[in-house]
Design an enzyme around this catalytic site. Structure first.
Site, PDB file in Angstrom:
ATOM      1  N   ALA A  63       0.858  -1.180   0.000  1.00 17.38           N
ATOM      2  CA  ALA A  63       0.000   0.000   0.000  1.00 17.38           C
ATOM      3  C   ALA A  63       0.897   1.234   0.000  1.00 17.38           C
ATOM      4  CB  ALA A  63      -0.879  -0.008   1.244  1.00 17.38           C
ATOM      5  N   GLU A 109      -0.519  -9.345  -0.968  1.00 18.48           N
ATOM      6  CA  GLU A 109      -1.943  -9.649  -0.775  1.00 18.48           C
ATOM      7  C   GLU A 109      -2.712  -9.601  -2.098  1.00 18.48           C
ATOM      8  OE1 GLU A 109      -2.064  -6.627   2.479  1.00 18.48           O
ATOM      9  OE2 GLU A 109      -3.349  -8.135   3.416  1.00 18.48           O
ATOM     10  N   GLU A 129       4.366  -5.343   7.009  1.00 22.20           N
ATOM     11  CA  GLU A 129       3.575  -4.292   7.673  1.00 22.20           C
ATOM     12  C   GLU A 129       3.960  -4.094   9.131  1.00 22.20           C
ATOM     13  OE1 GLU A 129       2.305  -6.709   5.730  1.00 22.20           O
ATOM     14  OE2 GLU A 129       0.691  -5.926   4.473  1.00 22.20           O
TER      15      GLU A 129
HETATM   16  N1  CO8 Z   1       4.608   3.227  -0.537  1.00 31.65           N
HETATM   17  C1  CO8 Z   1       5.055   4.407  -1.042  1.00 31.65           C
HETATM   18  N2  CO8 Z   1       6.253   4.541  -1.659  1.00 31.65           N
HETATM   19  C2  CO8 Z   1       7.024   3.450  -1.747  1.00 31.65           C
HETATM   20  C3  CO8 Z   1       6.645   2.201  -1.240  1.00 31.65           C
HETATM   21  C4  CO8 Z   1       5.360   2.112  -0.616  1.00 31.65           C
HETATM   22  N3  CO8 Z   1       4.874   0.969  -0.145  1.00 31.65           N
HETATM   23  N4  CO8 Z   1       7.639   1.299  -1.471  1.00 31.65           N
HETATM   24  C5  CO8 Z   1       8.630   1.964  -2.103  1.00 31.65           C
HETATM   25  N5  CO8 Z   1       8.276   3.263  -2.277  1.00 31.65           N
HETATM   26  C6  CO8 Z   1       9.055   4.318  -2.920  1.00 31.65           C
HETATM   27  C7  CO8 Z   1      10.217   4.752  -2.056  1.00 31.65           C
HETATM   28  O1  CO8 Z   1       9.814   5.689  -1.090  1.00 31.65           O
HETATM   29  C8  CO8 Z   1      11.150   5.331  -3.099  1.00 31.65           C
HETATM   30  O2  CO8 Z   1      10.675   6.619  -3.428  1.00 31.65           O
HETATM   31  P1  CO8 Z   1      11.763   7.816  -3.671  1.00 31.65           P
HETATM   32  O3  CO8 Z   1      12.590   7.357  -4.846  1.00 31.65           O
HETATM   33  O4  CO8 Z   1      10.905   8.999  -3.966  1.00 31.65           O
HETATM   34  O5  CO8 Z   1      12.560   7.911  -2.415  1.00 31.65           O
HETATM   35  C9  CO8 Z   1      10.924   4.440  -4.312  1.00 31.65           C
HETATM   36  O6  CO8 Z   1       9.659   3.795  -4.093  1.00 31.65           O
HETATM   37  C10 CO8 Z   1      11.976   3.371  -4.464  1.00 31.65           C
HETATM   38  O7  CO8 Z   1      12.069   2.693  -3.239  1.00 31.65           O
HETATM   39  P2  CO8 Z   1      13.469   2.498  -2.458  1.00 31.65           P
HETATM   40  O8  CO8 Z   1      14.397   3.628  -2.740  1.00 31.65           O
HETATM   41  O9  CO8 Z   1      13.135   2.219  -1.032  1.00 31.65           O
HETATM   42  O10 CO8 Z   1      14.008   1.193  -3.204  1.00 31.65           O
HETATM   43  P3  CO8 Z   1      14.917   0.046  -2.584  1.00 31.65           P
HETATM   44  O11 CO8 Z   1      15.291  -0.832  -3.739  1.00 31.65           O
HETATM   45  O12 CO8 Z   1      16.008   0.608  -1.747  1.00 31.65           O
HETATM   46  O13 CO8 Z   1      13.967  -0.778  -1.591  1.00 31.65           O
HETATM   47  C11 CO8 Z   1      11.925  -1.887  -0.959  1.00 31.65           C
HETATM   48  C12 CO8 Z   1      12.845  -1.464  -2.116  1.00 31.65           C
HETATM   49  C13 CO8 Z   1      12.615  -2.923  -0.080  1.00 31.65           C
HETATM   50  C14 CO8 Z   1      10.670  -2.486  -1.589  1.00 31.65           C
HETATM   51  C15 CO8 Z   1      11.568  -0.660  -0.100  1.00 31.65           C
HETATM   52  O14 CO8 Z   1      11.118   0.380  -0.966  1.00 31.65           O
HETATM   53  C16 CO8 Z   1      10.505  -0.912   0.916  1.00 31.65           C
HETATM   54  O15 CO8 Z   1      10.767  -1.459   1.947  1.00 31.65           O
HETATM   55  N6  CO8 Z   1       9.230  -0.474   0.622  1.00 31.65           N
HETATM   56  C17 CO8 Z   1       8.149  -0.580   1.550  1.00 31.65           C
HETATM   57  C18 CO8 Z   1       7.641  -1.999   1.625  1.00 31.65           C
HETATM   58  C19 CO8 Z   1       6.530  -2.100   2.651  1.00 31.65           C
HETATM   59  O16 CO8 Z   1       6.703  -1.820   3.807  1.00 31.65           O
HETATM   60  N7  CO8 Z   1       5.332  -2.507   2.178  1.00 31.65           N
HETATM   61  C20 CO8 Z   1       4.177  -2.599   3.012  1.00 31.65           C
HETATM   62  C21 CO8 Z   1       3.386  -1.328   2.970  1.00 31.65           C
HETATM   63  S1  CO8 Z   1       2.015  -1.326   4.101  1.00 31.65           S
HETATM   64  C22 CO8 Z   1       0.859  -2.289   3.343  1.00 31.65           C
HETATM   65  O17 CO8 Z   1       1.048  -2.787   2.275  1.00 31.65           O
HETATM   66  C23 CO8 Z   1      -0.395  -2.474   4.100  1.00 31.65           C
HETATM   67  C24 CO8 Z   1      -1.277  -3.486   3.429  1.00 31.65           C
HETATM   68  C25 CO8 Z   1      -2.692  -3.202   3.728  1.00 31.65           C
HETATM   69  C26 CO8 Z   1      -3.617  -3.349   2.563  1.00 31.65           C
HETATM   70  C27 CO8 Z   1      -3.132  -2.845   1.248  1.00 31.65           C
HETATM   71  C28 CO8 Z   1      -4.213  -2.401   0.328  1.00 31.65           C
HETATM   72  C29 CO8 Z   1      -3.697  -1.855  -0.970  1.00 31.65           C
END
Ligand code: CO8
Length: 255
Positions: A63, A109, A129
């Site tokens: 998300a 999911e 999460e």
């Molecule tokens: N939301 C918003 N932006 C994101 C997300 C996200 N989930 N994931 C990555 N991004 C963005 C980063 O902020 C970054 O943006 P910017 O270039 O502007 O800084 C860009 O994408 C690239 O990401 P990274 O620089 O972090 O790339 P890396 O290769 O270093 O890392 C990862 C990749 C490991 C995937 C890392 O980005 C990460 O950990 N992302 C978050 C993953 C996460 O925690 N997901 C769970 C989110 S909560 C959720 O899903 C709740 C579920 C509930 C229901 C969902 C209904 C839709």
């Protein structure tokens, strides 16, 4: 459409998640666009199966954290922000998730909501999460547990660790693993195969399998029996069986 790309290839509808700057983070607009497109494909007699995919780097990284970060309980509760995703359960045509790169949180999911997952060798799955102070929110705690069992589901959901595609395959989360450059082609071939069969029987088969997760064995078998009988009311059953007897390829009319 601003967050997805939509394409039709023969009888297959393709949705490509397309928010490259955020690794296809699932925001509200993307949810609306995916669901609207799925409903349109479902209502279209010229579409027999659907593929949802992302980019090489990410199916979806969850998300959209930026969109969610400042929401209140009241907004989440009253607006039921994830509710649009529930409509995915009403899509009766098969949906294949073609997953490359990250499938995390809501991305994992969403893949689990599809009927099966074909994954690239670099795919990674996880429910991180817990690291954000929350938990899965569109069915991950239920569907992941159904897919991989309690032990691994608890491990992933409570530690937030990510698994590679081989662990995901061994656990039953993924149906097939393919080289990254063959991902879309493999998913499309599977979708074309499905889309070529007797369309009502395909939908009945999907319904029958899904019932297994919602009812007792006895009720599930009863449900399957009714669907099996109903298949004999379709033109496709006659065509499929008579074609076999005549030693020719069946030609299904898709209605
Ligand atoms: N939301 C918003 N932006 C994101 C997300 C996200 N989930 N994931 C990555 N991004 C963005 C980063 O902020 C970054 O943006 P910017 O270039 O502007 O800084 C860009 O994408 C690239 O990401 P990274 O620089 O972090 O790339 P890396 O290769 O270093 O890392 C990862 C990749 C490991 C995937 C890392 O980005 C990460 O950990 N992302 C978050 C993953 C996460 O925690 N997901 C769970 C989110 S909560 C959720 O899903 C709740 C579920 C509930 C229901 C969902 C209904 C839709």
């Amino acid at each position: 459409m601003q967050t997805i790309l939509v394409e039709r290839r023969e009888r297959v509808g393709i949705i490509t998640l397309h928010r490259p700057k955020s690794l296809n983070a699932l925001n509200r607009q993307l949810a609306r666009e995916v669901i609207e497109t799925l409903k349109a494909f479902n209502a279209d007699d010229n579409i027999g199966a659907i593929v949802i995919t992302g980019s090489a780097r990410a199916f979806a990284a969850g998300a959209d954290i930026e969109e969610m970060a400042n929401l209140s309980y009241a907004e989440f509760y009253c607006d039921d922000i994830f509710a649009p995703w529930d409509a995915l359960r009403l899509i009766s045509k098969p949906i294949i998730a073609a997953v490359g790169g990250y499938a995390l949180g809501g991305g994992c999911e969403l893949a689990l909501m599809c009927d099966f997952i074909i994954a690239a060798e670099d795919a990674q799955f996880g429910q991180p999460e817990i690291k954000l102070g929350i938990l899965p929110g569109i069915g991950g705690s239920q569907r992941l547990t159904n897919a991989v069992g309690k032990a691994l589901a608890m491990d992933l959901i409570l530690t937030g660790r990510t698994i590679d595609v081989h662990e995901a395959k061994a656990a039953g989360l993924v149906a097939r693993v393919v080289p990254s450059k063959e991902l879309l082609q493999t998913a499309l071939e599977a979708a074309h195969t499905i889309a070529g069969y007797n369309s009502p029987a395909v939908r009945m088969a999907k319904e029958a399998v899904n019932v297994a997760f919602e009812t007792s064995l006895n009720e599930g078998i009863r449900h399957e029996r009714r669907l099996f009988q109903a298949a004999f009311a379709t033109e496709g059953q006659k065509e499929g069986m008579h074609a076999f007897i005549a030693k020719r390829a069946p030609v299904f009319r898709h209605r």
